[in-house]
Design a protein around this motif. Structure first.
Motif, PDB file in Angstrom:
ATOM      1  N   GLN A 273       0.830  -1.239   0.350  1.00 37.32           N
ATOM      2  CA  GLN A 273      -0.085   0.046  -0.052  1.00 37.32           C
ATOM      3  C   GLN A 273       0.942   1.217   0.207  1.00 37.32           C
ATOM      4  N   VAL A 274       0.505   2.159  -0.719  1.00 36.58           N
ATOM      5  CA  VAL A 274       1.346   3.294  -1.028  1.00 36.58           C
ATOM      6  C   VAL A 274       0.760   4.319   0.157  1.00 36.58           C
ATOM      7  N   ASN A 275       1.678   5.064   0.947  1.00 35.83           N
ATOM      8  CA  ASN A 275       1.149   5.822   1.951  1.00 35.83           C
ATOM      9  C   ASN A 275       1.258   7.246   1.443  1.00 35.83           C
ATOM     10  N   VAL A 276       0.776   8.360   2.302  1.00 36.49           N
ATOM     11  CA  VAL A 276       0.656   9.492   1.678  1.00 36.49           C
ATOM     12  C   VAL A 276       1.916  10.293   1.470  1.00 36.49           C
ATOM     13  N   LEU A 277       1.958  10.923   0.071  1.00 36.42           N
ATOM     14  CA  LEU A 277       3.316  11.539   0.016  1.00 36.42           C
ATOM     15  C   LEU A 277       3.433  12.924   0.680  1.00 36.42           C
ATOM     16  N   LYS A 278       4.402  13.699   1.112  1.00 32.81           N
ATOM     17  CA  LYS A 278       4.452  14.843   1.482  1.00 32.81           C
ATOM     18  C   LYS A 278       5.592  15.770   0.544  1.00 32.81           C
ATOM     19  N   GLY A 279       5.163  16.772   0.038  1.00 37.21           N
ATOM     20  CA  GLY A 279       5.794  17.736  -0.975  1.00 37.21           C
ATOM     21  C   GLY A 279       6.632  18.306   0.255  1.00 37.21           C
ATOM     22  N   GLU A 280       7.878  19.196  -0.581  1.00 35.40           N
ATOM     23  CA  GLU A 280       8.756  19.568   0.238  1.00 35.40           C
ATOM     24  C   GLU A 280       7.999  20.866   1.203  1.00 35.40           C
ATOM     25  N   PRO A 281       8.362  21.280   2.277  1.00 33.03           N
ATOM     26  CA  PRO A 281       7.588  22.287   2.861  1.00 33.03           C
ATOM     27  C   PRO A 281       7.702  23.783   2.306  1.00 33.03           C
ATOM     28  N   GLY A 623      16.965  20.957  -8.282  1.00 28.92           N
ATOM     29  CA  GLY A 623      16.869  19.999  -7.633  1.00 28.92           C
ATOM     30  C   GLY A 623      15.913  18.674  -7.956  1.00 28.92           C
ATOM     31  N   GLY A 624      15.522  18.800  -9.284  1.00 31.28           N
ATOM     32  CA  GLY A 624      14.358  17.758  -9.678  1.00 31.28           C
ATOM     33  C   GLY A 624      15.084  16.665 -10.116  1.00 31.28           C
ATOM     34  N   PRO A 625      14.633  15.363 -10.000  1.00 34.48           N
ATOM     35  CA  PRO A 625      15.155  14.255 -10.463  1.00 34.48           C
ATOM     36  C   PRO A 625      15.017  13.930 -11.816  1.00 34.48           C
ATOM     37  N   PRO A 626      15.952  13.034 -12.284  1.00 35.05           N
ATOM     38  CA  PRO A 626      15.694  12.987 -13.812  1.00 35.05           C
ATOM     39  C   PRO A 626      14.456  12.376 -14.242  1.00 35.05           C
ATOM     40  N   PRO A 627      14.065  12.689 -15.474  1.00 33.84           N
ATOM     41  CA  PRO A 627      12.662  12.720 -16.028  1.00 33.84           C
ATOM     42  C   PRO A 627      12.503  11.048 -16.313  1.00 33.84           C
ATOM     43  N   GLY A 628      11.109  10.617 -15.878  1.00 31.33           N
ATOM     44  CA  GLY A 628      10.938   9.254 -16.118  1.00 31.33           C
ATOM     45  C   GLY A 628      10.092   9.097 -17.358  1.00 31.33           C
ATOM     46  N   GLY A 659       6.252  15.271 -13.099  1.00 33.17           N
ATOM     47  CA  GLY A 659       7.239  15.845 -12.056  1.00 33.17           C
ATOM     48  C   GLY A 659       6.786  15.175 -10.588  1.00 33.17           C
ATOM     49  N   GLN A 660       7.037  16.171  -9.747  1.00 27.09           N
ATOM     50  CA  GLN A 660       7.031  15.767  -8.075  1.00 27.09           C
ATOM     51  C   GLN A 660       5.581  16.994  -7.804  1.00 27.09           C
ATOM     52  N   ILE A 661       5.227  16.355  -6.409  1.00 25.30           N
ATOM     53  CA  ILE A 661       3.983  17.037  -6.075  1.00 25.30           C
ATOM     54  C   ILE A 661       4.502  18.672  -5.549  1.00 25.30           C
ATOM     55  N   MET A 662       3.428  19.301  -5.487  1.00 21.53           N
ATOM     56  CA  MET A 662       3.688  20.776  -5.183  1.00 21.53           C
ATOM     57  C   MET A 662       4.306  20.911  -3.904  1.00 21.53           C
ATOM     58  N   PRO A 663       4.989  22.060  -3.525  1.00 19.89           N
ATOM     59  CA  PRO A 663       5.547  22.427  -2.192  1.00 19.89           C
ATOM     60  C   PRO A 663       4.241  22.428  -1.211  1.00 19.89           C
ATOM     61  N   GLY A 664       4.382  22.020   0.004  1.00 20.54           N
ATOM     62  CA  GLY A 664       3.411  22.505   0.814  1.00 20.54           C
ATOM     63  C   GLY A 664       2.349  21.296   0.884  1.00 20.54           C
ATOM     64  N   ALA A 665       2.329  20.451  -0.034  1.00 16.27           N
ATOM     65  CA  ALA A 665       1.067  19.738  -0.442  1.00 16.27           C
ATOM     66  C   ALA A 665       1.468  18.212   0.185  1.00 16.27           C
TER      67      ALA A 665
END
Length: 1496
Positions: A273-281, A623-628, A659-665
């Motif tokens: 099960q995937v848990n909740v992901l947190k974006g950067e603060p 600081g983004g990871p390489p594209p997937g 990309g990645q989830i938005m900051p603060g989300a």
């Protein structure tokens, strides 16, 4: 900073106006694939995927040629993927050639099928098969002429066929077996000539032809084009389908739909099960403004000269640059004007918190921005919407509903826009359909007031109050408003600023004092490179584009050598969440890398109306990871499971990360349906976000707001994962490695078919990959699902190019079906093609899907081609019924006894005990009765014949009738030299002559046969003489008659117009009552011409029963509006008045055509208590008089005690009820209208009469009827069918219900064949072709068990008896007889018995333009013929509606739908449909149909 503002909001796309040529397409494809060509040897490419490029040699050849002009592609670029195109072509190549019958269509329908031009189908290729692909993707065709095994005459007959549609339809040889054609060769033209000459009502083969030349007993020539198509359809349907789903035991009674059992081998998610992901603060920023308005105030006052927004015109020139100072001052002016200068009745029009519509074109971002911030400053809530173009824009009604529910009274717009809106005659803007009344306010400078010195708006801190409302249209078409608060706006700007690393984003731009250059959509259409040129000239660092913009610029980039994109650090792809955007990104990078574009600059992002921006790819310097990239199996995706495809299958979906989830989300992925459980790592679900930067609610809709904006995701154990609510984004996806978000589709495009999920966009992409350039107009394809029979069914609608031929379109449709079947493993239920430019458009020109779906379901899409595939798609039908091993008749009786049920037997009053027995013995022969009446009451009037004016045309008293009969008898003996027992045909129009000649025949000892005038050749072959009028005699001897029949074979023709007045020496006296009195001929509904023999005893018994039931005496008058040629109609015209002495007012039904009110006026004028009519008369009155009330002035029907419809079918309740209702106001009692029942073996079994209880109505379950069961249900319950009792059983008549197969008696309320025993049964059939022994058992049947002594006649009708609570005249409980339908007419399908009328009733309800309908079966296919009462444009709309309704209500798949003109379905004199004639006409290709659809 550069922004392509196609519109302020994400909206559907519009496509370019020009076409791309095939050559251009080849070049473009070659160019895009050039880099893959070296890899053909099997080198792996990213995402372990190998590209196989068939036909690479041609591809490389095209590259070298210099492309002269810029060609723009007309295809919807959301779904561009060359890899996918190759996969589709490879899948199609696998298919064997397969023949499918092409629909046939009338010329006039072809003409409207395209907007500009129409090319007639090329006859030489009129039957190309669906070919397999050659390497270039061309179709290999086998022209018809090259089939060596087809006889040339077949061609000839087809070309010379009577139907105009023949030229445009296929004439391929059924089955392709050589033997089939050769053995019918001698039938060349004989069969066709015969088909034209065959007289409609004669069954069998006329003498002189050998019967071997016909294919069927129905006289259908074997070379009929229609039957060859049906054969083709059967061959197509016989091909093995997918293995059937697991079936379970189905009770014989309940028709359970198949519940689709999950396939045990289907992929299942296996991850954790995937848990909740947190974006950067969110970072803390010093001096961050407390609200957007505060930021605007700051920049507007401190940096007033800084440019904020530059607007370009359609040539690419900058027309206006809005500075921050100007934006601030104008917004202030607007806010002041809105609050202080607009009043109604001295009250301010607006107060803070009110909603205001913003109506601005996307080419004017400056005014939009001013209006938006002006509303915010005035504390009003802006609701931006598109500019409405016409009163009836697609979806405009729903927008109006949203504005109404938001309470909008004011719309802001620009001067130019207001001038362009449609106006009413008063000069005001019209009220659009469904919109509230709006005041329009133009916000150009001259209309705004300068704020007062002491007026300052309050610039508050961002709060949870609503800032603006954005609208969104759901897949069902309903429009909702999403509220976004001030705090969300601020948080969104904050998160974007951090994610994109802005040192200083429309909202975002104000926050960070950026300069935005807006490129209008119209400019992009003119110059797709404009955005790249502006990036270059303004040295822009960030660009926001859609994948379409990237694609368009690729096509145009050759003209530009000197552009450089090196200044860009972010190229944000706004629709990066669309899985099909990846190929545009790859191709764009491939071309522009040499012009300074860095690969890491491309940043796809995902957004949704509810959650705003969900995720965005960060450049690596941030600081983004390489594209997937992931290559996923489509089959697994349909089960919601993620599997990377390693086997290079054809059906894959390549997706890039957003990309990645938005900051603060925070973000999680939950199950799509039901409780939001968290998904496993390898499972697709809906992405949910918790953040301060999402929308807050659907305006005014608390219920769905709770589901969407306040979702609480839970673990598998049901424990909530957070105390914070999450917002469902409507995006389907998963989280990949490096916590990258992948989106595979949208919830709005999801279609769940048989438990598997398919994305509408993916299906569109597959369809476009088939042959995009050649066929689909500008790539416009809509895909949606409709619910039919408890499952979603996929519908694909495409606009076809105006120059596409019938052949092209049919070929394209069949290839699309194959492609979707092999790539997605799902069937398409309906494929419809519409003329170019006719699908409803969304505001930016894309297709308005929900409106298209609505039109499809309402039958308002007007396609020009349709292909339905219910046979392949519908897999959840109930199991066909298995017949149970026969239960014997004895066990049935025992079963009934045990169940306490009585045997279903009923009878009318017993005639042997009645008081008129002496009279009955005296009145044994009608000829004697007439003579007796002529002596005792010579001047008593028996008949009054009315003409169309309502005046008396002729009368006859007892003596007049007797004298005329004598003259006829003399003429027969002297001129005709006839002997006793010779047959005489009476060919007369309805009138007194007919009655007089009938008795003349009896006086002379001849056997009369009444014949309807126009077609005497039906049965005169055995008559020794024809009696008629002079006018008809001329007709019979005319050239026209000679053309149809050999006049030399006619018997003697005598006219009775002026006969010598001679006294008859003596009237013939029959030797026994069992001698033949007359022959009664009638065409049954199955098209068989059947004559029955009536003896003198049966004739007088019939009259006596009717006399007793209707209480007829010499002082009575009855009105008869029936044809006098057969059955009860004949008995009432010619026999009953003589027997009972009452006066008959005769109204020939034909006269109603010129005077509809004739019958009812006569009833009223003569104060008639008893009247008879037919269903056709009742229908003429209901339809004709419903609108003409003046024709009925002075008509009073309160005298009518009983009005009986003479019928040989199930009572038509709806017609009798509407008749009663319509004439209730003229005094017609609701109890008066009833029906009679008779058939060939006994012309009068039931008749309501004047006494006895009212007819009862019961409701039975239609599904049980199919199983030959009666189950009574409540009125209005699902599948209920009302049945009305067919009147009271006549005196002397006994009725029993017998099992159709075992011939044993059945119990009360059991369905079986109605058997009748009565003194007035006919004594046998009389057939022209001498096969009388064939049906002898119809008249002399005996029960196989129980009372085996009584002799019964079998009626051939299914029905049941039911004892009611009512009592009849004798005080006994009343037994009601319910007739369900004729056994000959029933359709045996799927092991069940269907009555055509039930299917027809459903079909007629399906669309307002269906005037009439008839069904029949041919080779186990259900054929539905529909009369279209409307424009031919609507013809093809009916195909899907008819198929749907028959599936839903009867669980049957329609094989062929035939659309014809009104009046094509043949009807007999009783108003019954002649379905077998219709079938013969259809198979012989004589109906001239508007359209014939063969369902696959």
């Amino acid at each position: 900073f550069l922004l392509i503002l196609n519109n302020i909001f994400e909206l559907p796309l519009h496509f370019l106006q020009e076409y791309i040529t095939q050559k251009g397409y080849e070049k473009k494809r070659a160019k895009l694939l050039a880099r893959y060509i070296p890899l053909i040897q099997g080198e792996k490419l990213h995402g372990n995927y190998t590209f196989v490029v068939p036909g690479s040699s041609q591809a490389t050849a095209g590259v070298s040629k210099q492309q002269k002009s810029r060609s723009t592609n007309s295809r919807d670029e959301r779904f561009r993927s060359d890899v996918h195109t190759e996969a589709v072509q490879a899948a199609l190549a696998k298919y064997k050639e397969r023949k499918m019958p092409m629909p046939s269509k009338r010329r006039s329908v072809l003409v409207h099928s395209s907007v500009e031009t129409y090319t007639p189908p090329d006859t030489s290729s009129a039957s190309e098969d669906e070919g397999s692909l050659r390497r270039q993707g061309r179709i290999s065709s086998t022209p018809f002429q090259s089939h060596s095994n087809v006889e040339p005459w077949l061609n000839r007959v087809i070309q010379g066929s009577s139907t105009s549609s023949s030229a445009s339809s296929t004439s391929s040889h059924p089955g392709g077996k050589p033997a089939a054609a050769s053995n019918t060769a001698p039938a060349t033209t004989a069969a066709t000539v015969l088909a034209d000459l065959m007289v409609a009502s004669v069954r069998g083969v006329p003498r002189g032809y050998s019967s071997s030349i016909l294919e069927t007993a129905d006289g259908v020539p074997v070379n009929s084009r229609v039957s060859s198509k049906i054969q083709q359809l059967l061959n197509t349907l016989k091909r093995p389908k997918r293995p059937p789903l697991k079936e379970f035991f189905v009770d014989d009674f309940e028709e359970l739909l198949e519940v689709q059992q999950p396939d045990p081998n289907q992929p299942k998610p296996e991850g954790n099960q995937v848990n909740v992901l947190k974006g950067e603060p969110l970072g803390v920023v010093t001096n961050w403004p407390p609200s957007l308005l505060a930021a605007l105030q700051r920049w507007g006052t401190t940096q007033s000269k800084a440019p904020c927004l530059t607007a370009l015109d359609t040539t690419g020139k900058a027309i206006y640059t809005l500075t921050y100072g100007k934006l601030w001052s104008r917004s202030l002016k607007l806010a002041y004007t809105l609050l202080n200068k607009l009043t109604t009745k001295n009250e301010p029009l607006l107060k803070p918190g009110d909603r205001v519509a913003l109506v601005f074109p996307n080419s004017d971002p400056v005014m939009f921005m001013v209006a938006f911030y002006g509303c915010l400053l005035a504390e009003l809530i802006p609701v931006p919407i598109e500019v409405p173009l016409t009163r009836k824009d697609a979806g405009s009604q729903q927008i109006g509903f949203l504005l109404g529910s938001c309470g909008v009274t004011l719309a802001l717009t620009t001067d130019a826009c207001q001038k362009g809106l449609p106006k009413a005659q008063t000069g005001e803007v019209v009220t659009f359909k469904g919109w509230p009344r709006l005041m329009w306010f133009v916000i150009d400078g001259k209309h705004l007031a300068k704020p007062a010195k002491d007026w300052h708006p309050q610039v508050r801190d961002a709060s949870a109050e609503t800032a603006y409302i954005e609208y969104k249209t759901s897949k069902e078409g309903s429009t909702v408003g999403i509220t976004v608060s001030h705090a969300s706006m601020l948080a969104h700007c904050h998160a974007l600023t951090q994610a994109c690393g802005y040192s200083e984003a429309l909202l975002n731009s104000v926050m960070n004092r950026m300069h935005v250059i807006s490129i209008p959509y119209a400019l992009m259409k003119v110059n797709p490179l404009s955005w790249i040129q502006k990036v270059c000239s303004y040295k822009a660092r960030v660009a926001v584009v859609k994948s379409r913009d990237m694609h368009w610029s690729l096509l145009a980039q050759r003209d530009q050598r000197d552009v450089s994109l090196s200044s860009l650090r972010m190229l944000i792809v706004a629709d990066g969440a669309n899985p099909w955007s990846i190929s545009s990104c790859d191709a764009f990078l491939n071309v522009f890398q040499s012009r300074g574009l860095r690969p890491e600059v491309i940043c796809p992002c995902a957004s949704s109306s509810e959650a705003l921006t969900v995720a965005i790819r960060r450049p690596s310097e941030l600081g983004g990871p390489p594209p997937g990239k992931a290559v996923l199996s489509m089959n697994c995706l349909s089960f919601g499971v993620i599997r990377v495809d390693t086997e290079e299958k054809l059906s894959v979906l390549t997706v890039q990360d957003v990309g990645q989830i938005m900051p603060g989300a925070s973000m999680c992925v939950v199950k799509v349906d039901g409780t939001p459980y968290l998904c496993k790592a390898d499972e697709v679900g809906e992405i949910c976000v918790n953040s301060g930067a999402t929308g807050t609610a659907y305006f005014g809709l608390l219920g769905i707001t709770k589901n969407v904006f306040e979702a609480i995701p839970v673990t598998a154990a049901g424990i909530p994962v957070s105390d914070q609510p999450f917002t469902r984004t409507g995006l389907l996806g998963f989280v990949g490695p490096d916590y990258l978000v992948f989106v595979v589709g949208k919830l709005d495009g999801l279609m769940t078919v048989s438990g598997r999920r398919h994305n509408a966009d993916d299906v569109v992409a597959t369809a476009l990959a088939v042959e995009p350039m050649k066929f689909v107009y500008r790539g416009r394809i809509a895909v949606f699902s409709v619910p039919v029979l408890h499952d979603d069914r996929i519908v694909l609608v495409a606009e076809q190019r105006p120059d596409a031929s019938e052949e092209d379109s049919f070929q394209w449709m069949s290839r699309v079906l194959q492609a979707i079947d092999s790539i997605h493993q799902v069937g398409v239920y309906c494929l419809a093609l519409v003329p170019a430019n006719t699908l409803p458009k969304a505001p930016l020109g894309g297709i308005h899907i929900s409106e298209t779906k609505q039109r499809f379901l309402e039958g308002a899409l007007h396609p020009c081609n349709v292909l339905m595939c219910p046979h392949t798609c519908v897999t959840n039908l109930p199991k066909p019924r298995q017949k149970q091993p026969d239960v014997g008749p004895a066990s049935m009786i025992v079963g009934n006894l045990v169940a306490g049920k009585r045997i279903a037997q009923a009878s009318g009053r017993d005639v042997s005990q009645l008081e008129d027995n002496d009279q009955a013995r005296k009145f044994l022969y009608l000829a004697d009765v007439l003579q007796w009446r002529a002596q005792t009451t010579p001047d008593h009037p028996l008949f009054l014949l009315l003409n169309s004016k309502g005046t008396v045309a002729s009368t006859a008293s007892c003596i007049q009738l007797h004298k005329r009969a004598e003259r006829v008898a003399v003429a027969l003996m002297e001129k005709g030299r006839l002997n006793v027992g010779d047959h005489v045909a009476l060919v007369y129009p309805p009138g007194v002559d007919l009655i007089a000649t009938f008795y003349g025949c009896l006086y002379a000892g001849c056997v009369p046969i009444t014949v309807r005038p126009p077609h005497p050749q039906n049965l005169v072959s055995k008559s020794a003489c024809i009696l008629t009028t002079q006018a008809i005699m001329k007709l019979l001897r005319s050239k026209e008659a000679a053309a149809a029949v050999d006049i030399k074979t006619w018997p003697t023709i005598l006219d009775t117009d002026d006969m010598p007045k001679k006294k008859l020496a003596n009237v013939f006296r029959p030797t026994s009552p069992d001698m033949l009195a007359y022959l009664d001929f009638s065409v049954s509904t199955t098209g068989i011409l059947a004559g029955v023999k009536m003896s003198h005893a049966a004739t007088s018994a019939l009259c006596r029963s009717i006399k007793l039931q209707c209480e007829l005496y010499p002082s009575r008058q009855i009105a008869i509006c029936l044809d006098p040629y057969c059955g009860l109609g004949f008995a009432l015209w010619c026999l009953c008045s003589i027997y009972s002495g009452h006066q008959s007012i005769l109204v020939p039904p034909l006269e109603l055509e010129s005077n509809v009110s004739l019958w009812l006026s006569a009833v009223s004028q003569y104060k008639v208590r008893v009247t008879f009519c037919s269903y056709s008369v009742m229908e003429i009155c209901t339809k004709g008089l419903g609108t003409q009330t003046d024709a009925l002035r002075g008509v009073n029907l309160s005298c009518v005690r009983t009005c009986m419809v003479v019928a040989e079918e199930r009572p038509r309740i709806t017609l009798t009820q509407s008749f009663s209702k319509l004439f209730k106001d003229l005094g017609l009692s609701a109890r008066a209208v009833s029906t009679t029942f008779g058939c060939r073996v006994n012309v009068a079994i039931c008749l309501q009469g004047t006494a006895g209880p009212d007819p009862t109505t019961v409701y039975v379950d239609m599904r049980a009827l199919r199983h030959d069961r009666v189950r009574l249900v409540e009125r209005g319950s699902p599948h209920s069918l009302p049945l009305m009792e067919s009147g009271k059983i006549l005196p002397g008549v006994k009725v029993i219900i017998a099992h159709t197969e075992t011939k044993g008696p059945l119990g009360d309320s059991h369905l079986g064949e109605i058997w009748v025993s009565s003194p007035h049964n006919a004594t046998g059939y009389y057939t022209v072709y001498g096969e009388e022994a064939l049906h002898a058992d119809h008249f002399t049947a005996r029960l196989s068990f129980g009372d085996t002594q009584t002799v019964w006649a079998r009626t051939g009708y299914l029905g049941f008896l039911r004892r009611t609570e009512l009592t009849d005249a004798s005080g006994e409980r009343h037994d009601a007889l319910y007739v369900v339908g004729s056994l000959d007419e029933t359709l045996e399908l799927r092991g069940m018995r269907y009555h055509p009328i039930d299917i027809e009733t459903s079909v007629i309800r399906a669309h307002k333009s269906i005037a009439e309908c008839a069904v029949f079966t041919w080779t186990n296919l259900l054929v539905v013929v529909v009369e279209l009462e409307g424009s031919e444009q609507e013809a093809l709309d009916l195909v899907a509606l008819v198929t749907n309704v028959v599936l839903e209500e009867h669980y049957l798949i329609v094989g062929v739908v035939v659309i014809v003109d009104p009046g094509v379905i043949p009807i007999n004199s009783r108003g019954e449909k002649q379905r077998m004639h219709l079938r013969d006409g259809f198979l012989a290709d004589q109906l001239d149909p508007i359209y014939v659809a063969y369902n696959m």
